[in-house]
Scaffold this active site. Sequence first.
Site, PDB file in Angstrom:
ATOM      1  N   PRO A  51       1.203  -0.873   0.090  1.00 28.43           N
ATOM      2  CA  PRO A  51       0.271   0.118   0.155  1.00 28.43           C
ATOM      3  C   PRO A  51       1.051   1.482  -0.118  1.00 28.43           C
ATOM      4  O   PRO A  51       2.054   1.242   0.513  1.00 28.43           O
ATOM      5  CB  PRO A  51      -0.839  -0.160   1.234  1.00 28.43           C
ATOM      6  N   MET A  52       0.863   2.065  -0.657  1.00 20.40           N
ATOM      7  CA  MET A  52       1.544   3.310  -1.041  1.00 20.40           C
ATOM      8  C   MET A  52       0.541   5.009  -0.907  1.00 20.40           C
ATOM      9  O   MET A  52      -0.082   4.375  -2.286  1.00 20.40           O
ATOM     10  CB  MET A  52       2.286   3.133  -1.933  1.00 20.40           C
ATOM     11  N   GLN A  78      -7.017  -1.271   2.390  1.00 13.85           N
ATOM     12  CA  GLN A  78      -6.688  -1.398   4.225  1.00 13.85           C
ATOM     13  C   GLN A  78      -6.918  -0.055   4.815  1.00 13.85           C
ATOM     14  O   GLN A  78      -7.181   0.902   4.230  1.00 13.85           O
ATOM     15  CB  GLN A  78      -4.579  -0.425   3.974  1.00 13.85           C
ATOM     16  N   CYS A  91       1.740   3.424   9.768  1.00 13.55           N
ATOM     17  CA  CYS A  91       1.821   5.022   9.480  1.00 13.55           C
ATOM     18  C   CYS A  91       2.778   5.892  10.347  1.00 13.55           C
ATOM     19  O   CYS A  91       2.045   5.460  11.779  1.00 13.55           O
ATOM     20  CB  CYS A  91       1.118   5.453   9.217  1.00 13.55           C
ATOM     21  N   LYS A 140      -0.141  -5.158   8.799  1.00 12.65           N
ATOM     22  CA  LYS A 140       1.047  -4.705   8.474  1.00 12.65           C
ATOM     23  C   LYS A 140       1.493  -3.393   9.320  1.00 12.65           C
ATOM     24  O   LYS A 140       1.065  -2.955   9.983  1.00 12.65           O
ATOM     25  CB  LYS A 140       1.026  -3.593   6.918  1.00 12.65           C
ATOM     26  N   GLY A 166      10.304  -3.943   2.594  1.00 12.56           N
ATOM     27  CA  GLY A 166      11.471  -3.589   2.860  1.00 12.56           C
ATOM     28  C   GLY A 166      12.585  -3.548   2.102  1.00 12.56           C
ATOM     29  O   GLY A 166      13.667  -4.356   2.308  1.00 12.56           O
ATOM     30  N   ASP A 167      13.151  -2.204   1.193  1.00 10.59           N
ATOM     31  CA  ASP A 167      14.271  -3.001   0.399  1.00 10.59           C
ATOM     32  C   ASP A 167      14.102  -3.238  -0.108  1.00 10.59           C
ATOM     33  O   ASP A 167      15.452  -4.261  -0.893  1.00 10.59           O
ATOM     34  CB  ASP A 167      15.364  -2.481   1.534  1.00 10.59           C
ATOM     35  N   GLY A 208       6.861  -2.053  -2.531  1.00 12.87           N
ATOM     36  CA  GLY A 208       6.577  -0.717  -2.584  1.00 12.87           C
ATOM     37  C   GLY A 208       7.026  -0.097  -3.351  1.00 12.87           C
ATOM     38  O   GLY A 208       6.915   0.004  -4.452  1.00 12.87           O
TER      39      GLY A 208
HETATM   40  C1  LIG Z   1       4.851   7.021  -1.042  1.00 17.51           C
HETATM   41  C2  LIG Z   1       4.427   5.642   0.128  1.00 17.51           C
HETATM   42  C3  LIG Z   1       3.294   5.997   0.902  1.00 17.51           C
HETATM   43  C4  LIG Z   1       2.869   4.566   1.638  1.00 17.51           C
HETATM   44  N1  LIG Z   1       1.925   4.188   1.660  1.00 17.51           N
HETATM   45  C5  LIG Z   1       1.669   4.121   2.467  1.00 17.51           C
HETATM   46  C6  LIG Z   1       0.120   3.169   2.935  1.00 17.51           C
HETATM   47  O1  LIG Z   1      -1.055   4.017   2.938  1.00 17.51           O
HETATM   48  N2  LIG Z   1       0.089   2.494   4.451  1.00 17.51           N
HETATM   49  C7  LIG Z   1       1.225   1.457   4.523  1.00 17.51           C
HETATM   50  O2  LIG Z   1       0.859   0.060   5.058  1.00 17.51           O
HETATM   51  N3  LIG Z   1       2.427   1.423   4.373  1.00 17.51           N
HETATM   52  C8  LIG Z   1       2.527   2.643   3.072  1.00 17.51           C
HETATM   53  N4  LIG Z   1       3.660   2.777   2.565  1.00 17.51           N
HETATM   54  C9  LIG Z   1       5.035   1.686   3.381  1.00 17.51           C
HETATM   55  C10 LIG Z   1       5.224   0.639   2.419  1.00 17.51           C
HETATM   56  O3  LIG Z   1       3.709   0.152   1.996  1.00 17.51           O
HETATM   57  C11 LIG Z   1       6.466   0.166   2.528  1.00 17.51           C
HETATM   58  O4  LIG Z   1       6.101  -0.521   3.904  1.00 17.51           O
HETATM   59  C12 LIG Z   1       7.623   0.472   2.830  1.00 17.51           C
HETATM   60  O5  LIG Z   1       7.758   1.263   1.879  1.00 17.51           O
HETATM   61  C13 LIG Z   1       8.711   0.126   2.857  1.00 17.51           C
HETATM   62  O6  LIG Z   1       9.014  -1.354   1.643  1.00 17.51           O
HETATM   63  P1  LIG Z   1       9.475  -0.964  -0.063  1.00 17.51           P
HETATM   64  O7  LIG Z   1      10.780  -0.858   0.710  1.00 17.51           O
HETATM   65  O8  LIG Z   1       9.593  -1.145  -0.286  1.00 17.51           O
HETATM   66  O9  LIG Z   1       9.391   0.600  -0.283  1.00 17.51           O
HETATM   67  C14 LIG Z   1       3.953   3.643   1.685  1.00 17.51           C
HETATM   68  C15 LIG Z   1       5.688   3.672   1.459  1.00 17.51           C
HETATM   69  C16 LIG Z   1       5.618   4.663   0.510  1.00 17.51           C
HETATM   70  C17 LIG Z   1       6.804   5.484   0.009  1.00 17.51           C
END
Ligand SMILES: Cc1cc2nc3c(=O)[nH]c(=O)nc-3n(C[C@H](O)[C@H](O)[C@H](O)COP(=O)(O)O)c2cc1C
Length: 340
Positions: free
Chosen positions: A16-17, A67, A97, A136, A198-199, A221
């Site tokens: 979710p982003m 979510q 969050c 999450k 993560g990453d 993400g």
């Molecule tokens: C722009 C952005 C918005 C995000 N919004 C949410 C969200 O709405 N809900 C959530 O649980 N995590 C949110 N996250 C966190 C991501 O879901 C993820 O946990 C985090 O970016 C780490 O994963 P990654 O390294 O693959 O990006 C957000 C991350 C980014 C970068």
Amino acid sequence: MRLGNLQLHNNLVLAPMAGITDYPFRQLAREMGCGLTFTEMVSAEGLLRKGESFLKMVEGEHPVSVQLFGSKPEVLAEAAAKAEAMGADAIDLNMGCPAQKVVKTGAGADLMRFPEKVEGLLIAMRKKVACPLTVKIRSGWDEEQINAVEISKLAEGCGVDAITVHPRTRAQSFRGRADWSVIAAVKRAVRIPVIGNGDVNTPVLIQKMIEETECDGVMIGRGALGNPWIFSEKHSGFPEKGPTISPEERKGMIHHHLSLIQSYYEERNLTPQIRKHLYWYTKGLPNCATFHSQLSSLKGKEKLLQAFHSYFDSIQRREPCQRSVPEEDRSITGWVEKAL
Ligand SMILES: Cc1cc2nc3c(=O)[nH]c(=O)nc-3n(C[C@H](O)[C@H](O)[C@H](O)COP(=O)(O)O)c2cc1C
């Protein structure tokens, strides 16, 4: 991977982003092979107030997890029931969050500090939905309070069907490296599926996370921004830095994504959407800095598309190029902190 009664066709999950995983982005990820997509986080209260228009966004979309964020058991439970009734295949509770405006209402990562409160929320939500219920979480609130294992066991006891672990503390926000050993510790502690996050931004890192943590699924993400190929099986055997995508293939994907965006958003909301995705699709490509400075100054869909075509004409004559994958994408880290 199976979440409760929901069988997924693979174990790759789109994170979710907020501001990013809208309907077009989720559709693209699914087309590329992603096993499960998540909506951006949605306020449980907001959903109860004006949920019809929001929930239209998941209509006909499968499988998708909605979510929710919130801090009141009855509100979260009602919102979860409403989302399920309107077609959500799974419901996820946001406990990660870090944004001050969310945390100060007792929602998001703030929940990591109050296990008893979490128990009340999850029991109330579990009673109201039959579809998979997931959470999450982060590692904990800060370095002194790492309690992902405790929260995960509690969630399992409340009947939750899977747990996603983003192993950074709230205090870290999106900085530093994700500590995958926390994912491994959660996996050892519970019997329900654990999704590591993560990453991860290359197929090699997908494999590495599974090997190091024994997690059941991998959530991606930032690694999917400008890079929907990450979900594609076709690219799973590619070298360390990920697949080499020819400029033609990249251009075709951008066209497709932009057409999804254009059929979803109203004309007046198109420019920022197009601008940010063009930025991500071209990050790490030759001469992208010049193109990116153009993107930030140009106004209007037509001008952005013109700039995109001339940029691709200029690089299309080159050999297929591999996008460099940045160690830590600081631009997005800053952007998220402002956006949330
Ligand atoms: C722009 C952005 C918005 C995000 N919004 C949410 C969200 O709405 N809900 C959530 O649980 N995590 C949110 N996250 C966190 C991501 O879901 C993820 O946990 C985090 O970016 C780490 O994963 P990654 O390294 O693959 O990006 C957000 C991350 C980014 C970068």
